[in-house]
Structure formats: C-alpha cells, structure tokens
Design a protein around this motif. Structure first.
Motif, PDB file in Angstrom:
ATOM      1  N   ALA A 115       1.043  -1.241   0.084  1.00  0.00           N
ATOM      2  CA  ALA A 115       0.409  -0.200  -0.146  1.00  0.00           C
ATOM      3  C   ALA A 115       1.140   1.424   0.162  1.00  0.00           C
ATOM      4  CB  ALA A 115      -0.457   0.054   1.471  1.00  0.00           C
ATOM      5  N   GLY A 116       0.960   1.962   0.816  1.00  0.00           N
ATOM      6  CA  GLY A 116       1.972   3.304   0.874  1.00  0.00           C
ATOM      7  C   GLY A 116       1.207   4.586  -0.081  1.00  0.00           C
ATOM      8  N   GLY A 117       2.558   5.065  -0.069  1.00  0.00           N
ATOM      9  CA  GLY A 117       2.643   6.124  -0.933  1.00  0.00           C
ATOM     10  C   GLY A 117       1.831   6.932  -0.858  1.00  0.00           C
ATOM     11  N   THR A 118       1.543   7.637   0.297  1.00  0.00           N
ATOM     12  CA  THR A 118       1.049   8.809   1.664  1.00  0.00           C
ATOM     13  C   THR A 118       1.297   9.700   0.745  1.00  0.00           C
ATOM     14  OG1 THR A 118       1.307   7.825   3.469  1.00  0.00           O
ATOM     15  CG2 THR A 118      -0.879   7.604   2.891  1.00  0.00           C
ATOM     16  N   HIS A 119       1.205  10.786  -0.084  1.00  0.00           N
ATOM     17  CA  HIS A 119       2.009  11.635  -0.243  1.00  0.00           C
ATOM     18  C   HIS A 119       1.761  12.819  -0.155  1.00  0.00           C
ATOM     19  CE1 HIS A 119       1.252  11.449  -5.165  1.00  0.00           C
ATOM     20  NE2 HIS A 119       0.424  11.302  -3.923  1.00  0.00           N
ATOM     21  N   HIS A 120       0.256  12.764   0.009  1.00  0.00           N
ATOM     22  CA  HIS A 120      -0.291  13.774   0.660  1.00  0.00           C
ATOM     23  C   HIS A 120      -0.008  14.630   1.862  1.00  0.00           C
ATOM     24  CE1 HIS A 120      -1.428  14.579  -3.485  1.00  0.00           C
ATOM     25  NE2 HIS A 120      -1.970  13.693  -3.253  1.00  0.00           N
ATOM     26  N   ALA A 121       0.601  13.749   2.358  1.00  0.00           N
ATOM     27  CA  ALA A 121      -0.460  13.784   4.376  1.00  0.00           C
ATOM     28  C   ALA A 121       1.261  15.215   4.478  1.00  0.00           C
ATOM     29  CB  ALA A 121       0.177  12.994   4.446  1.00  0.00           C
ATOM     30  N   SER A 122       1.194  16.538   4.638  1.00  0.00           N
ATOM     31  CA  SER A 122       2.281  16.998   5.315  1.00  0.00           C
ATOM     32  C   SER A 122       2.922  17.147   7.195  1.00  0.00           C
ATOM     33  CB  SER A 122       2.324  18.682   4.970  1.00  0.00           C
ATOM     34  OG  SER A 122       0.909  19.215   5.504  1.00  0.00           O
ATOM     35  N   SER A 123       3.676  17.915   7.429  1.00  0.00           N
ATOM     36  CA  SER A 123       3.922  17.576   9.017  1.00  0.00           C
ATOM     37  C   SER A 123       3.053  18.006   9.932  1.00  0.00           C
ATOM     38  CB  SER A 123       4.710  18.752   9.062  1.00  0.00           C
ATOM     39  OG  SER A 123       4.737  19.605   8.958  1.00  0.00           O
ATOM     40  N   ASP A 124       1.659  18.067   9.334  1.00  0.00           N
ATOM     41  CA  ASP A 124       0.813  19.015  10.540  1.00  0.00           C
ATOM     42  C   ASP A 124      -0.705  18.534  10.074  1.00  0.00           C
ATOM     43  OD1 ASP A 124       0.918  21.091   8.737  1.00  0.00           O
ATOM     44  OD2 ASP A 124       0.939  22.157  10.262  1.00  0.00           O
ATOM     45  N   ARG A 125      -0.906  18.047   8.675  1.00  0.00           N
ATOM     46  CA  ARG A 125      -2.114  18.076   8.459  1.00  0.00           C
ATOM     47  C   ARG A 125      -2.080  16.085   7.469  1.00  0.00           C
ATOM     48  NH1 ARG A 125      -2.209  23.709   5.177  1.00  0.00           N
ATOM     49  NH2 ARG A 125      -1.202  23.894   6.576  1.00  0.00           N
ATOM     50  N   GLY A 126      -3.028  16.182   6.680  1.00  0.00           N
ATOM     51  CA  GLY A 126      -2.933  15.067   5.904  1.00  0.00           C
ATOM     52  C   GLY A 126      -4.129  15.829   4.672  1.00  0.00           C
ATOM     53  N   GLY A 127      -4.326  14.800   3.754  1.00  0.00           N
ATOM     54  CA  GLY A 127      -4.966  15.373   2.813  1.00  0.00           C
ATOM     55  C   GLY A 127      -5.023  14.292   1.353  1.00  0.00           C
ATOM     56  N   GLY A 128      -6.483  14.191   0.711  1.00  0.00           N
ATOM     57  CA  GLY A 128      -6.445  13.418  -0.613  1.00  0.00           C
ATOM     58  C   GLY A 128      -5.795  12.288  -0.288  1.00  0.00           C
ATOM     59  N   PHE A 129      -6.670  11.346   0.729  1.00  0.00           N
ATOM     60  CA  PHE A 129      -6.521   9.944   1.874  1.00  0.00           C
ATOM     61  C   PHE A 129      -5.561   9.418   2.011  1.00  0.00           C
ATOM     62  CE2 PHE A 129      -8.888   9.597  -3.098  1.00  0.00           C
ATOM     63  CZ  PHE A 129     -10.132   9.197  -2.158  1.00  0.00           C
ATOM     64  N   CYS A 130      -4.708  10.896   2.683  1.00  0.00           N
ATOM     65  CA  CYS A 130      -3.173  10.823   3.162  1.00  0.00           C
ATOM     66  C   CYS A 130      -3.320  10.998   4.908  1.00  0.00           C
ATOM     67  CB  CYS A 130      -1.707  11.406   2.490  1.00  0.00           C
ATOM     68  SG  CYS A 130      -2.213  10.641   0.595  1.00  0.00           S
ATOM     69  N   VAL A 131      -2.799  10.254   5.549  1.00  0.00           N
ATOM     70  CA  VAL A 131      -3.367  10.577   7.234  1.00  0.00           C
ATOM     71  C   VAL A 131      -1.742  10.836   7.492  1.00  0.00           C
ATOM     72  CG1 VAL A 131      -3.633  10.065   8.972  1.00  0.00           C
ATOM     73  CG2 VAL A 131      -5.476   9.433   7.252  1.00  0.00           C
ATOM     74  N   PHE A 132      -1.161  10.277   7.486  1.00  0.00           N
ATOM     75  CA  PHE A 132       0.776  10.470   7.965  1.00  0.00           C
ATOM     76  C   PHE A 132       1.539   9.774   6.192  1.00  0.00           C
ATOM     77  CE2 PHE A 132      -0.974   8.252  11.722  1.00  0.00           C
ATOM     78  CZ  PHE A 132      -0.914   9.523  12.700  1.00  0.00           C
ATOM     79  N   ASN A 133       2.272  10.629   6.146  1.00  0.00           N
ATOM     80  CA  ASN A 133       3.793  10.499   5.401  1.00  0.00           C
ATOM     81  C   ASN A 133       4.586   8.737   5.497  1.00  0.00           C
ATOM     82  OD1 ASN A 133       5.348  10.399   3.230  1.00  0.00           O
ATOM     83  ND2 ASN A 133       4.596  12.827   2.393  1.00  0.00           N
ATOM     84  N   ASP A 134       4.123   7.898   5.065  1.00  0.00           N
ATOM     85  CA  ASP A 134       4.660   7.127   4.795  1.00  0.00           C
ATOM     86  C   ASP A 134       6.219   6.939   4.248  1.00  0.00           C
ATOM     87  OD1 ASP A 134       3.046   6.465   2.133  1.00  0.00           O
ATOM     88  OD2 ASP A 134       4.902   4.628   2.061  1.00  0.00           O
ATOM     89  N   ALA A 135       6.683   7.384   3.457  1.00  0.00           N
ATOM     90  CA  ALA A 135       7.590   8.105   2.799  1.00  0.00           C
ATOM     91  C   ALA A 135       8.696   8.370   3.121  1.00  0.00           C
ATOM     92  CB  ALA A 135       7.755   7.981   1.082  1.00  0.00           C
ATOM     93  N   ALA A 136       8.114   9.982   4.248  1.00  0.00           N
ATOM     94  CA  ALA A 136       8.947  10.472   4.413  1.00  0.00           C
ATOM     95  C   ALA A 136       9.407  10.176   5.660  1.00  0.00           C
ATOM     96  CB  ALA A 136       7.583  12.275   4.834  1.00  0.00           C
ATOM     97  N   VAL A 137       8.396   9.341   7.090  1.00  0.00           N
ATOM     98  CA  VAL A 137       8.361   8.686   8.704  1.00  0.00           C
ATOM     99  C   VAL A 137       9.647   7.698   8.249  1.00  0.00           C
ATOM    100  CG1 VAL A 137       7.756   7.225   9.647  1.00  0.00           C
ATOM    101  CG2 VAL A 137       6.706   9.240   8.906  1.00  0.00           C
ATOM    102  N   ALA A 138       9.790   7.053   6.470  1.00  0.00           N
ATOM    103  CA  ALA A 138      11.121   5.988   7.090  1.00  0.00           C
ATOM    104  C   ALA A 138      11.621   6.865   6.285  1.00  0.00           C
ATOM    105  CB  ALA A 138      10.626   4.870   5.141  1.00  0.00           C
TER     106      ALA A 138
END
Length: 316
Positions: A115-138
């Motif tokens: 799954a993953g690829g939640t690239h619309h989530a930024s540090s303090d908000r989500g968006g576009g079906f994305c809650v946490f940014n998996d690539a950034a965290v990893a």
C-alpha cells in the motif's frame, strides 16, 4: 528458498460509506494476485509505526489529534475518510510497511509496501486519502538508523510517479538537502496548489507512453546529475493508466511496465537499494489497477533476483 519481501496492512479495512470513491478492495485483490502469480513474494504483516517514528516527519499535535480522534472535521474532509480506529491503525501500519520495506531493501536490494505512497500528508495535516506520510517517516528513520551505526550520512531520493504531485513530501523536505524529491505528475490534476519539489515534471492531460517515457528519462538524468542517493523510495502509482478515473493521462499497460523497468534499472545500474510503494490507482475496473500493480511486482522481482545473484557471486 529466498523470497522478495513485501509488507501489507490490508487486515485493517476502513469502514467507508457506500459509494465512496476510494477503492479499498484493491489491496485484497493485489494480495490474491501475488499469491496466485508471484509466489516468490513473501508477504508479511507490517508493524505499526510508533509515535516517535511518526514524529520524525509529523508534529506531535497532528499525531495526537489523529490518534485520539480530536482532529477537526475540516481536516478529515481534506483527507477524505471518516475518522475511525481502523483508519488510525491502518495509517500507522502503512508507515510501518514502508519502514520495513526500506530496511529490507537496504539488506537485499529491493522490497515493497503493498500500500503506502501517502504523499499528500505534510507535517501537520493530511489530504487526498493520506494521513501520515509513509515515505517521509521511513526516509528520516533510515537516516537516523544509519547515523547511529556510524556509517556515512544516508541520502534518500523519493521518485514519485503517482499521477498527483507529492505536495506533502515536497513540503516536509523543502529545506532538507539530504532528501531529493522528484515528482512527475499531471499539471492540471490534484492538488491544485502545488508545493515545490527538488524536481517537478508537469505533464499535460492526455500524455501517452512515448512522451511520458521521454520525460522520465530526462528527469532521471537530472536526478543523477544533481544527487547521489544511498536509498531510493519509489512511489509506483497505477493512476497514470489510460482508464484511471482520476488520472487524466494515457499510459498503457506496456507503458507503465516500461516506466517501472526504467526506475528499477536506474537504481540497479548504480547499486542503489530501492523500496517501493503502490500509491494511487482508481481505474473504473479495479482489476485493471491490480493488473498494473502486479506488473510492477513482476519487474521488481526481476531486479530483486539480480541483487541476490550478484550477492551470491560475491559481486554486489
């Protein structure tokens, strides 16, 4: 027998209302397809990312609000999901899946988040079906782990080929020279307010295979000229597909396979470990999205096998 590792969070299904446009069923279909057609892929349940891991890319206030459900209604409307405990658990495990895929890739060359690829989530908000940014965290966690090991600092390239711009990833890393963000996306597609990636390639509506692949070749050459990564995180969105409901591009199955092959070959030729995530895919016939994703896995397995063969010969 050695198997390529892929991590999933599909046991946690979001309770979406009838008619919701997010294709939650594609994850179970991908798992079934891999079991049937690629038994060489070992599917493992992802662990949940901890608060500390998420805080490498997100504010404590955002993590807490999502976790306890105090997040405001407008923020949830921007994400596009109703809040639920299953949403929180799945979002944590989606980040955990990319973390584990990166660890496996650094050890074995190639690994996946199903799954993953939640690239619309930024540090303090989500968006576009994305809650946490998996690539950034990893990416940040892999850098921290390598730093603790005493190795040279890890540089990470995020190659985002979802049809929508990776605005959240770009925002998180905009002042971080250790992470290179490349986003190749539809110029007129969501999000309508773009962030500045290190390299943005904007494509016109109706872009087909030849134009797309030429643009990708140029983008990878530019990445190679400007940056030397020790890890690639590849967002292999299925939504540039010609019959995707939200994509507006015109890539064929063959064009998408050629795209994947070019990215994997870029990393292989330079012996850069690569972890990939599925990102978006919204074809009217969900089986077509899954067909694109299975094609990505077939290409990935070829390159994973190259890594294993090279290691067996003592020539990684």
């Amino acid at each position: 027998m050695l198997l390529m590792r892929a991590f999933y969070s599909g046991r946690f299904v979001l309770p979406l209302p009838s008619g919701h446009r997010f294709p939650m069923g594609r994850y179970a279909l991908l798992r079934e397809g891999l079991e049937r057609h690629l038994p060489e892929v070992r599917m493992l349940e992802a662990p949940r990312a901890s608060d500390g891991e998420l805080a490498l890319a997100h504010t404590p206030a955002w993590i807490a609000a999502i976790t306890d459900g105090s997040v405001d209604a407008q923020a949830m409307r921007e994400i596009g999901f109703p809040w639920s405990e299953a949403m929180v658990e799945r979002s944590r495990r989606s980040a955990g899946a990319t973390i584990e895929a990166c660890r496996a890739a650094l050890a074995e060359g190639v690994a996946a988040n199903m799954a993953g690829g939640t690239h619309h989530a930024s540090s303090d908000r989500g968006g576009g079906f994305c809650v946490f940014n998996d690539a950034a965290v990893a990416a940040r966690l892999m850098q921290a782990e390598q730093g603790r090991s005493g190795k040279a600092p890890l540089q990470v390239a995020v190659i985002d080929l979802d049809v929508h711009q990776g605005n959240g990833t770009a925002r998180i890393f905009r002042d971080d020279p250790s992470v290179f963000t490349l986003s190749m996306h539809g110029q007129k597609n969501f999000p309508f307010r773009k962030e500045a990636s290190d390299l943005d390639v904007e494509l016109p509506d109706g872009c087909g295979d030849a134009e797309y692949l030429a643009a990708l070749e140029h983008a990878l050459d530019e990445l190679d000229r400007r940056f030397t990564p020790g890890l690639v995180i590849y967002l292999a969105g299925a939504d540039p597909f010609e019959r995707d409901r939200l994509g507006r591009l015109k890539l064929s199955f063959d064009g998408l396979e050629a795209r994947d092959r070019r990215v994997f070959d870029f990393a292989w030729q330079r012996r850069i470990p690569l972890a990939f995530a599925m990102a978006g895919g919204y074809a009217s016939d969900i089986a077509e999205t899954v067909q694109v994703q299975l094609g990505t896995f077939r290409v990935a397995f070829e390159y994973w096998r190259r890594w294993q063969n090279a290691a067996a010969r003592g020539n990684p």
